[in-house]
Design a protein around this motif. Structure first.
Motif, mmCIF file in Angstrom:
data_model
loop_
_atom_site.group_PDB
_atom_site.id
_atom_site.type_symbol
_atom_site.label_atom_id
_atom_site.label_comp_id
_atom_site.label_asym_id
_atom_site.label_seq_id
_atom_site.Cartn_x
_atom_site.Cartn_y
_atom_site.Cartn_z
ATOM 1 N N LEU A 30 -8.523 4.626 -3.496
ATOM 2 C CA LEU A 30 -7.514 4.221 -2.719
ATOM 3 C C LEU A 30 -8.141 3.712 -1.246
ATOM 4 O O LEU A 30 -7.783 2.710 -0.636
ATOM 5 C CB LEU A 30 -6.501 5.518 -2.135
ATOM 6 C CG LEU A 30 -5.435 5.450 -2.695
ATOM 7 C CD1 LEU A 30 -4.516 6.613 -2.424
ATOM 8 C CD2 LEU A 30 -4.373 4.145 -2.698
ATOM 9 N N SER B 255 -8.039 0.100 -0.066
ATOM 10 C CA SER B 255 -7.324 -0.302 1.133
ATOM 11 C C SER B 255 -8.167 -1.472 1.903
ATOM 12 O O SER B 255 -7.663 -2.498 2.363
ATOM 13 C CB SER B 255 -6.899 0.842 1.913
ATOM 14 O OG SER B 255 -6.487 1.771 1.478
ATOM 15 N N THR C 261 -7.888 -4.994 0.244
ATOM 16 C CA THR C 261 -6.704 -5.553 0.410
ATOM 17 C C THR C 261 -6.592 -6.012 2.031
ATOM 18 O O THR C 261 -6.329 -7.119 2.055
ATOM 19 C CB THR C 261 -5.576 -4.447 0.219
ATOM 20 O OG1 THR C 261 -5.751 -3.814 -1.048
ATOM 21 C CG2 THR C 261 -4.164 -5.169 0.436
ATOM 22 N N ALA C 262 -7.347 -5.202 2.723
ATOM 23 C CA ALA C 262 -7.228 -5.524 4.285
ATOM 24 C C ALA C 262 -7.901 -7.146 4.480
ATOM 25 O O ALA C 262 -7.525 -7.735 4.921
ATOM 26 C CB ALA C 262 -7.503 -4.445 5.200
ATOM 27 N N LEU D 128 -4.450 -0.548 7.168
ATOM 28 C CA LEU D 128 -5.030 -0.886 6.024
ATOM 29 C C LEU D 128 -6.574 -0.282 6.274
ATOM 30 O O LEU D 128 -7.380 0.546 5.511
ATOM 31 C CB LEU D 128 -5.006 -1.821 5.078
ATOM 32 C CG LEU D 128 -3.653 -1.863 4.166
ATOM 33 C CD1 LEU D 128 -3.683 -3.372 3.846
ATOM 34 C CD2 LEU D 128 -3.771 -0.984 3.171
ATOM 35 N N LEU E 176 -7.044 3.187 7.541
ATOM 36 C CA LEU E 176 -6.714 4.226 6.202
ATOM 37 C C LEU E 176 -7.955 4.099 5.277
ATOM 38 O O LEU E 176 -8.390 5.193 4.992
ATOM 39 C CB LEU E 176 -5.642 3.758 5.449
ATOM 40 C CG LEU E 176 -3.979 4.553 5.972
ATOM 41 C CD1 LEU E 176 -3.041 3.879 5.238
ATOM 42 C CD2 LEU E 176 -4.104 5.872 6.041
ATOM 43 N N GLY E 177 -8.364 2.871 5.128
ATOM 44 C CA GLY E 177 -9.719 2.721 4.282
ATOM 45 C C GLY E 177 -10.780 3.264 4.837
ATOM 46 O O GLY E 177 -11.432 3.950 4.213
#
Lengths: 253, 740
Positions: free
Chosen positions: B211, B215, B218-219, B253, B256-257
């Protein structure tokens, strides 16, 4: 004999993260007479230290009550409980809990300073206690300059310097070798005999427990059995404690 | 003897443990005092300065400094609270013991409050003293960095001292009261329990490890592809909502990442490596410890990564913006300083130029190279001229703009000399200029300026640009050129009818991103002709109107950027500096304005970065030392198992280095993608960042990355040394054997 401590259906439940509840004490009741030497034994996690903390007013029970010297602890404010700890109780911990930056003399003086501004008489009392425990010559040393046994004796000196009615000891010999343990236990026995100090000691060591007049055996947060020494020699009582422990372990298995 | 005296003795004997908190107060107070004095000094200075020259900068810089003060206060608050918490955590066992021994809650409350105020008060007093001592140096550095018009005078008012003292006094008092309340309401058992810190190590979770990476991917995808596109490719009303929403999503993101990357992915990789590499004792211990530490450092690591990304990203954006602005200013106005006259009064022009050159050389900006050149304003009809001549292109005193174009004539030798000096002085910032071949009489090389192209456009059979304006620049065609200024009203028809003209054949064409000379007028097309043709046409044009011929004295010297301030002041002091018919290049003042804005922001950012670095270092170091007690026993066990002292030092050094470096790597990555997002947004808005700007931004990130690596290496060595000492002292006190 007067009752010093009365424990009535004492319960303590800890709530861990995630809502998991752990019952440390599940309805313990007993009384502690003034001038007695009582040991509490049992396997790890059976609630011995919790019981000690509650009697000392260091924590609050979930249910039940403790009456100390005629006063119910749960009805007292924290200030009043602190006052009781200051005047009535003395503490000895397994890991000594001495303040490293203070000398032996200053560590022992500490409880007196919490009560009032200390003077020469108090210092004389500190010296008297240190002499009694064979530590006078070490009074200007720092705790880390002493052996484990000596540090525990400093902790005892600190616990008795204000002449408490009840001495609470949590595994006082847990970190000590056999020689030092014997010395500490002899000290307790001596205090009990000479000063009529009530001693309430938590231990897992049958040898330490054999110094007591009465042994409370705990299991799963409850009192499982009680042994009274009576007129037995210490060696005999020691054997009885071992037998009781074997029976307790059998019950646990 | 009272418990207060005993407590004082305790503080005195372990003063090094108590040093952090007052030291933080000292530094915070000193920095705040100096910044407040700077702001007041700058305000005074600029209010005097702006009576002479008005500039938007006068409002900008106090605002920036005001923001800076806010940042300092926030950091000061963070530091003070954090260090006080650390102090209280250290003291917790002692406070627990005192409570157990019967200290009343009110006394415990008073003790914490009294200690905070006492230590903080000393810190404030020393901080004020330090601030006063360092103030002249700070103001000197700030004056230079902020490019202030004059050095800020040292003016420390009593109000500055009182404000600082009161502000920090209140801060410390509030922190003391709040901490005391927190300590006071805790049960003695809780305080005592704080002595035993147990590090529970979880197994890394594969789901969260994946994840974390997802993340970040994706970011970065959002930042690189979608976020810049959104601003100008969807309806404005939707873009106003979607653009900031996406920005928030990217930041969340990334955070979190980063957290999962440090807490899970990195730990998973380390643990996998532990078994993959076999069971080397040092490696095993080192990696196991590192995996455990990374878990507890993930939160602070994420915060530090965010700070690094913010600082590096903003710094590279600011520097690249400055480069972009510099390049733009240079291309619009390529000559460093130039004096120009529309007419033949070249004597006055030379007088002013010589005076100026002498001043520049006296100030140490020389040697100054001076180039004189001329241009002639002319007009060229787009289509063939009919029998009415130029009169056909004018109506009511104006000109038909779509059928006739203004051009500037210039001699080839003047063009070559000018380009050579521009490129020599400005280097790669100056842009590129078309190469003009040798021209015969009647031939011309047409150059379009301000084309937005990155390079020169070679001659081709195709149109230079598919617009009405450039269609006529067809190679091989011949066009008539008349000495007419299209920005002025049309002359009388009789004059128009008798205008001299040149028939010029276009032998080549090219384009350049900016101007060739200071854009004097609106003509964006230059006709380069041979020297003889130019001289003849200039003479003819001057007879019609002296204003058609512009004579320039262009000045070139290497330290032109630094001269901006001096030039502005010189112009300010001259009465009048230049004559009514003389113009002056605005480039130095443009550059000065850009530099001042960017410097002010970089100064603020620099201070923010220093404070962040201090905060990050402090957090990591204190998180490390939090485990010193448990570590002492562990290290003693390792020694008993036969691991050498050097190996233990190696383990500690590797651990400190990795823990310090771990947040910086994702931080730099975030900054890089933030920059890509920024460039993408610029492109989306139609501002193509030139290669130099992109290169400079990459250089900034590279330089900061390298500097961080050095800082991390030095800091990790210091931390290892300090931590090692703490371990040894702790072991000695507990009677554990580490040495030998």
């Amino acid at each position: 004999m007067t009752t010093l401590v009365h424990v009535d259906h004492l319960q303590k439940i800890y709530h861990a993260r995630g809502g998991v509840a752990h019952t440390a004490l599940a309805g313990v009741s007993f009384t502690l007479d003034a001038g007695t030497f009582v040991a509490v034994m049992g396997p790890s996690g059976c609630g011995k230290t919790t019981l000690l903390n509650l009697i000392a007013g260091l924590d609050t029970p979930t249910a039940g009550s403790i009456t100390l010297k005629g006063q119910r602890l749960d009805t007292l404010s924290e200030a009043a409980r602190a006052q009781l700890r200051r005047t009535v109780l003395g503490f000895v911990f397994q890991d000594y809990n001495l303040l490293d930056p203070l000398t032996v003399e200053e560590n022992v003086l500490l409880p007196l300073t919490l009560e009032h501004t200390v003077g020469k008489a108090d210092l004389a009392r500190v010296h008297e206690v240190l002499t009694q425990l064979g530590l006078f010559e070490y009074r200007q040393r720092f705790p880390f300059e002493l052996s484990g046994g000596q540090q525990q004796r400093v902790a005892i000196a600190r616990a008795i310097v204000h002449r408490p009615l009840l001495l609470l000891a949590d595994e006082p010999t847990g970190n000590l070798d056999s020689g030092s343990s014997r010395m500490v236990l002899e000290t307790f026995a001596g205090l009990h005999a000479t000063e009529q100090t009530t001693v309430f000691m938590v231990t897992h060591d049958p040898f330490a427990a054999s110094y007591a007049e009465r042994v409370l055996l705990m299991k799963d947060g409850q009192l499982y059995a009680e042994l009274r020494r009576g007129t037995d020699e210490r060696a005999v009582f020691y054997q009885r404690v071992i037998d009781a422990l074997s029976s307790l372990e059998g019950a646990l298995a | 003897m009272t418990w207060r005296r005993l407590w004082l003795r305790l503080i005195r004997r372990t003063f090094s443990a108590y040093l952090g908190y007052p030291l933080v107060v000292v530094i915070s107070t000193a920095i705040f005092l100096m910044s407040l004095a700077l702001m007041q000094g700058v305000k005074t200075q600029l209010s005097v300065y702006s009576q002479r020259i008005h500039s938007n900068f006068d409002n900008f810089i106090p605002n920036v400094l005001f923001v800076l003060l806010g940042i300092i206060l926030v950091f000061a608050f963070f530091f003070i609270v954090y260090f006080h918490r650390l102090l209280l955590r250290r003291e917790s066992p002692a406070l627990g013991l005192l409570s157990t021994l019967g200290m009343a809650p009110s006394s415990r409350y008073a003790l914490v409050c009294w200690e905070s105020v006492w230590l903080g008060g000393i810190g404030i007093a020393l901080g004020l003293a330090l601030g006063i001592v360092l103030l002249p140096l700070f103001l000197m550095i700030a004056s230079v960095m902020l490019l202030l018009p004059e050095r800020v005078t040292i003016s420390l008012h009593a109000s500055t001292l009182v404000t600082t003292a009161m502000l920090f006094g209140i801060l410390i008092l509030l922190e003391g009261i709040f901490s005391a309340w927190q300590v006071g309401r805790r049960w003695p058992r809780q305080l005592l329990a704080a002595t035993r810190t147990v590090e529970v190590v979880r197994r890394p979770q594969a789901k969260q490890a994946i994840l974390g990476i997802l993340s970040l991917v994706t970011a970065y995808s959002l930042a690189g592809l979608i976020h810049p596109w959104v601003l100008h490719h969807i309806t404005p009303s939707l873009a106003v909502i979607l653009w900031p929403a996406l920005m928030v999503a990217i930041v969340v993101l990334c955070c979190l990442g980063t957290y999962w990357l440090i807490a899970e992915s990195l730990r998973w990789w380390i643990r996998r490596n532990t078994t993959a590499r076999g069971y080397d004792a040092v490696g095993l211990v080192s990696r196991a410890r590192l995996a455990a530490r990374l878990q507890s450092h993930a939160g602070s690591g994420t915060l530090i990564a965010a700070l690094v990304a913010a600082v590096v990203g903003t710094a590279s954006m600011l520097v690249s913006t400055q480069v972009q602005a510099f390049t733009h200013a240079l291309q619009q106005n390529p000559v460093t300083v130039e004096f120009v006259t529309q007419g033949i009064d070249s004597q006055k022009l030379d007088q002013v130029t010589n005076q100026f050159v002498a001043m520049l050389q006296q100030k140490g900006f020389g040697p100054v190279r001076s180039i004189r050149y001329q241009t002639v304003l002319a007009a060229a009809p787009l289509q063939g001229i009919d029998e009415r001549g130029l009169a056909a292109y004018q109506e009511d005193g104006g000109w038909y703009g779509d059928r006739i174009r203004g051009v500037t004539l210039m001699s080839r030798s003047a063009y070559l000399a000018l380009v050579q000096e521009i490129q020599r002085t400005h280097g790669r910032r100056a842009g590129t200029f078309p190469t003009v071949p040798v021209l015969r009489p009647g031939q011309t090389f047409a150059i379009r300026t301000d084309m937005g192209t990155k390079a020169t456009v070679p001659l081709s059979t195709q149109d230079l640009e598919r617009t009405e304006t450039t269609r006529w620049l067809t190679p091989g065609h011949t066009y008539p050129v008349y000495p007419v200024d299209l920005t002025e009203p049309a002359p009388e028809p009789s004059i128009l009818a008798n205008l001299p003209s040149l028939q010029l054949s276009i032998v080549g064409a090219g384009a350049t991103p900016g101007a060739i000379v200071d854009s004097f007028g609106v003509n964006q097309t230059f006709f380069i002709v041979d020297d003889q043709t130019f001289a003849t046409f200039a003479t003819q044009a001057a007879t019609i109107s002296p204003a058609l011929v512009a004579t320039y004295n262009g000045l070139f010297y290497d330290r032109w950027q630094q001269s901006a301030l001096v030039i502005t002041r010189w112009l300010d002091q001259q009465e009048p500096p230049v004559g009514a018919n003389l113009g002056f290049s605005s480039l130095p003042t443009q550059i000065q304005e850009i530099t001042r804005y960017i410097s002010a922001l970089l100064f603020t950012l620099g201070l923010f970065a220093i404070l962040s670095l201090l905060a990050a270092g402090a957090v990591i170091v204190f998180k490390l030392t939090e485990h010193v007690s448990a570590d002492t026993r562990q290290v003693a066990t390792l020694r008993q198992l036969g691991i050498g002292v050097r190996d233990i030092q190696r383990i500690l050094r590797r651990e400190a280095f990795t823990l310090l470096l771990a947040p910086f790597v994702p931080g730099l990555l975030h900054a890089t993608f933030a920059l890509l997002d920024w460039f993408g947004t610029m492109r989306s808005a139609g501002f193509e960042p030139d290669p130099l700007t992109q290169l400079t931004a990459a250089e900034v990130i590279g330089a900061i990355g390298f500097a961080m690596l050095v800082i991390v290496f030095v800091l990790s060595s210091i931390v290892t040394h300090h931590y090692g000492r703490q371990l040894w002292v702790n072991a000695q006190r507990r009677g554990l054997q580490l040495a030998g």
